[in-house]
Design an enzyme around this catalytic site. Structure first.
Site, PDB file in Angstrom:
ATOM      1  N   SER A  77       0.861  -1.179   0.000  1.00 29.31           N
ATOM      2  CA  SER A  77       0.000   0.000   0.000  1.00 29.31           C
ATOM      3  C   SER A  77       0.897   1.228   0.000  1.00 29.31           C
ATOM      4  O   SER A  77       2.060   1.163   0.421  1.00 29.31           O
ATOM      5  CB  SER A  77      -0.882   0.007   1.249  1.00 29.31           C
ATOM      6  OG  SER A  77      -1.526   1.261   1.422  1.00 29.31           O
TER       7      SER A  77
ATOM      8  N   TYR B 256      -2.338   0.719  10.746  1.00 32.28           N
ATOM      9  CA  TYR B 256      -2.235   0.192   9.384  1.00 32.28           C
ATOM     10  C   TYR B 256      -0.909   0.587   8.741  1.00 32.28           C
ATOM     11  O   TYR B 256      -0.243  -0.239   8.121  1.00 32.28           O
ATOM     12  CB  TYR B 256      -3.404   0.728   8.556  1.00 32.28           C
ATOM     13  CG  TYR B 256      -3.460   0.152   7.155  1.00 32.28           C
ATOM     14  CD1 TYR B 256      -3.571  -1.222   6.941  1.00 32.28           C
ATOM     15  CD2 TYR B 256      -3.410   0.988   6.039  1.00 32.28           C
ATOM     16  CE1 TYR B 256      -3.622  -1.749   5.653  1.00 32.28           C
ATOM     17  CE2 TYR B 256      -3.476   0.472   4.753  1.00 32.28           C
ATOM     18  CZ  TYR B 256      -3.580  -0.890   4.566  1.00 32.28           C
ATOM     19  OH  TYR B 256      -3.632  -1.405   3.296  1.00 32.28           O
TER      20      TYR B 256
END
Length: 251
Positions: A136, A149
């Protein structure tokens, strides 16, 4: 003999799109995920070029079973797509849930580790293996509310980079794909505990966020380059997203 590709997190979103795409590229796809019913639907759609394996990447025993199934198929394991992952919550560090942080680390980092360790011998034995890990843009950019995250994705990218160094000289490529804003059926919905309003608000005003098929296309491209070509890291964002905090939203 037909080459095998394993895709984790294949029951929806990027994983399902990648499984479909890789089947069209000539791979026999092993679609692995926790939800057996969704996998059954996917494999029925793809046809005989796919095998479903119920697998929880947070379980050592479940991952070992995945490796057994892959070995039993008999063909060379040419590709592993570490796609299983996810986010929970958007709380600041000061009040973040330790349990959510543990889950994100287990799925994104240790899940990648478990599956890679289990399948690496077969990938190396194929003589031309490839590992693609779906990371990501959170792997290299932090943002408010994303501590758990981004920490997990930073750790995941560190694992990938270390692995590439350790496999230098061996016949296994190590590739990282880092998507930005991708609208899938479940990622944001799961992050916000099923709150559809919060999930949809992430994409408010964004004319064309990426979709799962966009990422599947990039994964297939990277995985099908000549074996001497290694795409270390590929960052893909929608044109509306210039950076993590710079998103054009139409009124």
């Amino acid at each position: 003999m037909q080459k095998i590709a394993v895709v984790t997190g294949a029951s929806s979103g990027i994983g399902a799109a990648t499984a479909r795409r890789l089947a069209t590229e000539g791979f026999h796809v092993v679609a692995a995920a926790r939800r057996a019913d969704r996998l059954a639907e996917l494999v029925a759609e793809i046809g005989p070029e796919a095998t479903a394996v119920e697998c929880d990447v947070t379980s050592d025993a479940s991952v070992a079973r995945l490796a057994e199934v892959v070995t039993g198929l008999g063909g060379p394991l040419a590709l592993l797509v570490n796609n299983a992952g996810g986010a929970r919550g958007l709380d600041p560090v000061a009040t973040g849930s330790v349990e959510d942080w543990k889950w994100m680390y287990d799925v994104n980092v240790l899940g990648t580790l478990r599956v890679t360790q289990a399948l690496l011998p077969a990938l190396e034995a194929s003589g031309a293996g490839t590992i693609v890990t779906v990371g990501s843009t959170a792997a290299f950019t932090t943002y408010e509310g994303g501590g758990g995250y981004t920490a997990a994705k930073h750790a995941q990218t560190a694992v990938v980079g270390t692995l590439r160094l350790e496999l230098c000289g061996k016949p296994v490529r190590v590739i990282e794909i880092d998507p930005g804003m991708v609208r899938t059926d479940e990622f944001s919905l799961n992050r916000f505990g099923g709150d559809r309003t919060k999930a949809d608000s992430i994409y408010d005003g964004v004319k064309e966020p990426l979709v799962a098929e966009d990422i599947a296309d990039v994964i297939a491209f990277a995985a099908t380059r000549p074996q001497h070509v290694n795409i270390d890291r590929l960052v893909i964002r929608p044109i509306a997203q210039a950076a993590q905090h710079k998103v054009h939203r139409e009124q």
